[in-house]
Write a protein that holds these residues in place. Structure first.
Motif, short mmCIF file in Angstrom:
data_model
loop_
_atom_site.label_atom_id
_atom_site.label_comp_id
_atom_site.label_asym_id
_atom_site.label_seq_id
_atom_site.Cartn_x
_atom_site.Cartn_y
_atom_site.Cartn_z
N VAL A 176 0.86 -1.18 0.00
CA VAL A 176 0.00 0.00 0.00
C VAL A 176 0.90 1.24 0.00
O VAL A 176 2.11 1.14 0.14
CB VAL A 176 -0.98 0.00 1.20
CG1 VAL A 176 -1.93 -1.19 1.11
CG2 VAL A 176 -0.26 0.00 2.53
N ALA A 177 0.30 2.40 -0.13
CA ALA A 177 1.04 3.65 -0.32
C ALA A 177 2.04 3.96 0.80
O ALA A 177 3.09 4.55 0.55
CB ALA A 177 0.07 4.81 -0.47
N GLY A 178 1.73 3.60 2.03
CA GLY A 178 2.63 3.93 3.13
C GLY A 178 2.46 5.35 3.64
O GLY A 178 3.32 5.87 4.33
N THR A 179 1.32 5.95 3.30
CA THR A 179 1.00 7.28 3.80
C THR A 179 -0.35 7.21 4.50
O THR A 179 -1.11 6.26 4.32
CB THR A 179 0.93 8.32 2.66
OG1 THR A 179 -0.05 7.88 1.70
CG2 THR A 179 2.28 8.49 1.99
N GLY A 180 -0.63 8.22 5.30
CA GLY A 180 -1.91 8.23 6.00
C GLY A 180 -2.08 9.49 6.82
O GLY A 180 -1.36 10.49 6.64
N VAL A 181 -3.04 9.42 7.75
CA VAL A 181 -3.42 10.55 8.59
C VAL A 181 -3.47 10.09 10.04
O VAL A 181 -3.99 9.00 10.33
CB VAL A 181 -4.80 11.09 8.17
CG1 VAL A 181 -5.28 12.19 9.10
CG2 VAL A 181 -4.78 11.58 6.74
N VAL A 182 -2.96 10.91 10.95
CA VAL A 182 -3.06 10.61 12.37
C VAL A 182 -4.53 10.71 12.76
O VAL A 182 -5.14 11.77 12.65
CB VAL A 182 -2.20 11.57 13.22
CG1 VAL A 182 -2.43 11.33 14.71
CG2 VAL A 182 -0.72 11.41 12.87
N ASP A 183 -5.10 9.59 13.19
CA ASP A 183 -6.50 9.50 13.60
C ASP A 183 -6.66 9.97 15.05
O ASP A 183 -7.59 10.68 15.39
CB ASP A 183 -6.95 8.05 13.42
CG ASP A 183 -8.35 7.79 13.91
OD1 ASP A 183 -9.28 8.36 13.33
OD2 ASP A 183 -8.51 7.02 14.89
N THR A 184 -5.74 9.54 15.88
CA THR A 184 -5.68 9.96 17.28
C THR A 184 -4.30 9.59 17.80
O THR A 184 -3.57 8.84 17.17
CB THR A 184 -6.80 9.31 18.13
OG1 THR A 184 -6.86 9.95 19.41
CG2 THR A 184 -6.59 7.82 18.29
N PHE A 185 -3.94 10.12 18.96
CA PHE A 185 -2.61 9.84 19.51
C PHE A 185 -2.57 10.14 21.00
O PHE A 185 -3.46 10.79 21.54
CB PHE A 185 -1.53 10.65 18.79
CG PHE A 185 -1.53 12.11 19.14
CD1 PHE A 185 -0.69 12.61 20.12
CD2 PHE A 185 -2.40 12.99 18.51
CE1 PHE A 185 -0.70 13.95 20.46
CE2 PHE A 185 -2.43 14.34 18.84
CZ PHE A 185 -1.58 14.82 19.81
#
Length: 139
Positions: free
Chosen positions: A63-72
């Motif tokens: 897969v792309a290996g990119t994304g968005v922080v959903d929570t932390f």
């Protein structure tokens, strides 16, 4: 995660037939997530059967290996003797793999620089045969 490697600053997973592609894909720069060949749904954590349609035709795909922080959260507890504190534990919603959210660490920045909605990309950290998928903020 199971296992212990004294050369590592983290606990490491025990590799098996189902998860090996996920934990070793970093060797060739790939974040690999299982995908069902019948319904095209993504399956994570890796399993031999699709959670959507129960097909046994699942295989790892890059897969792309990119994304968005959903929570932390910022961790200040020393759970493992060699861990450096503090560090960010985050859930990252992956681009191009609907429904897959990885629990990982955000690295390469101060802990107070991380926010929900930050764009991130994978960075692999090698520990023996295991390549941990960690994430860095995208400028």
């Amino acid at each position: 995660m199971a296992g212990y490697n004294t050369a590592s600053t983290r606990p490491l997973p025990r590799l098996d037939a189902d998860n090996r592609a996920f934990w070793t894909g970093g060797e060739v720069g790939e974040l690999r997530i299982h995908q069902c060949q019948d319904c095209k749904g993504y399956v994570h954590p890796p399993r031999p059967v699709c959670r959507h349609c129960l097909s046994d035709k699942v295989a790892p795909v890059a897969v792309a290996g990119t994304g968005v922080v959903d929570t932390f959260t910022v961790n200040h507890q020393k759970w493992f003797p060699a861990m450096e504190l503090p560090f960010v534990i985050a859930r990252v919603a992956l681009d191009g793999a609907p429904g897959v959210i990885l629990t990982t660490n955000i690295i390469g920045c101060e802990v107070d620089a991380v926010d929900i909605g930050d764009r991130v990309r994978v960075h692999f950290e090698q520990h023996g045969d295991v390549w941990l998928p960690l994430f860095e903020k995208v400028a």
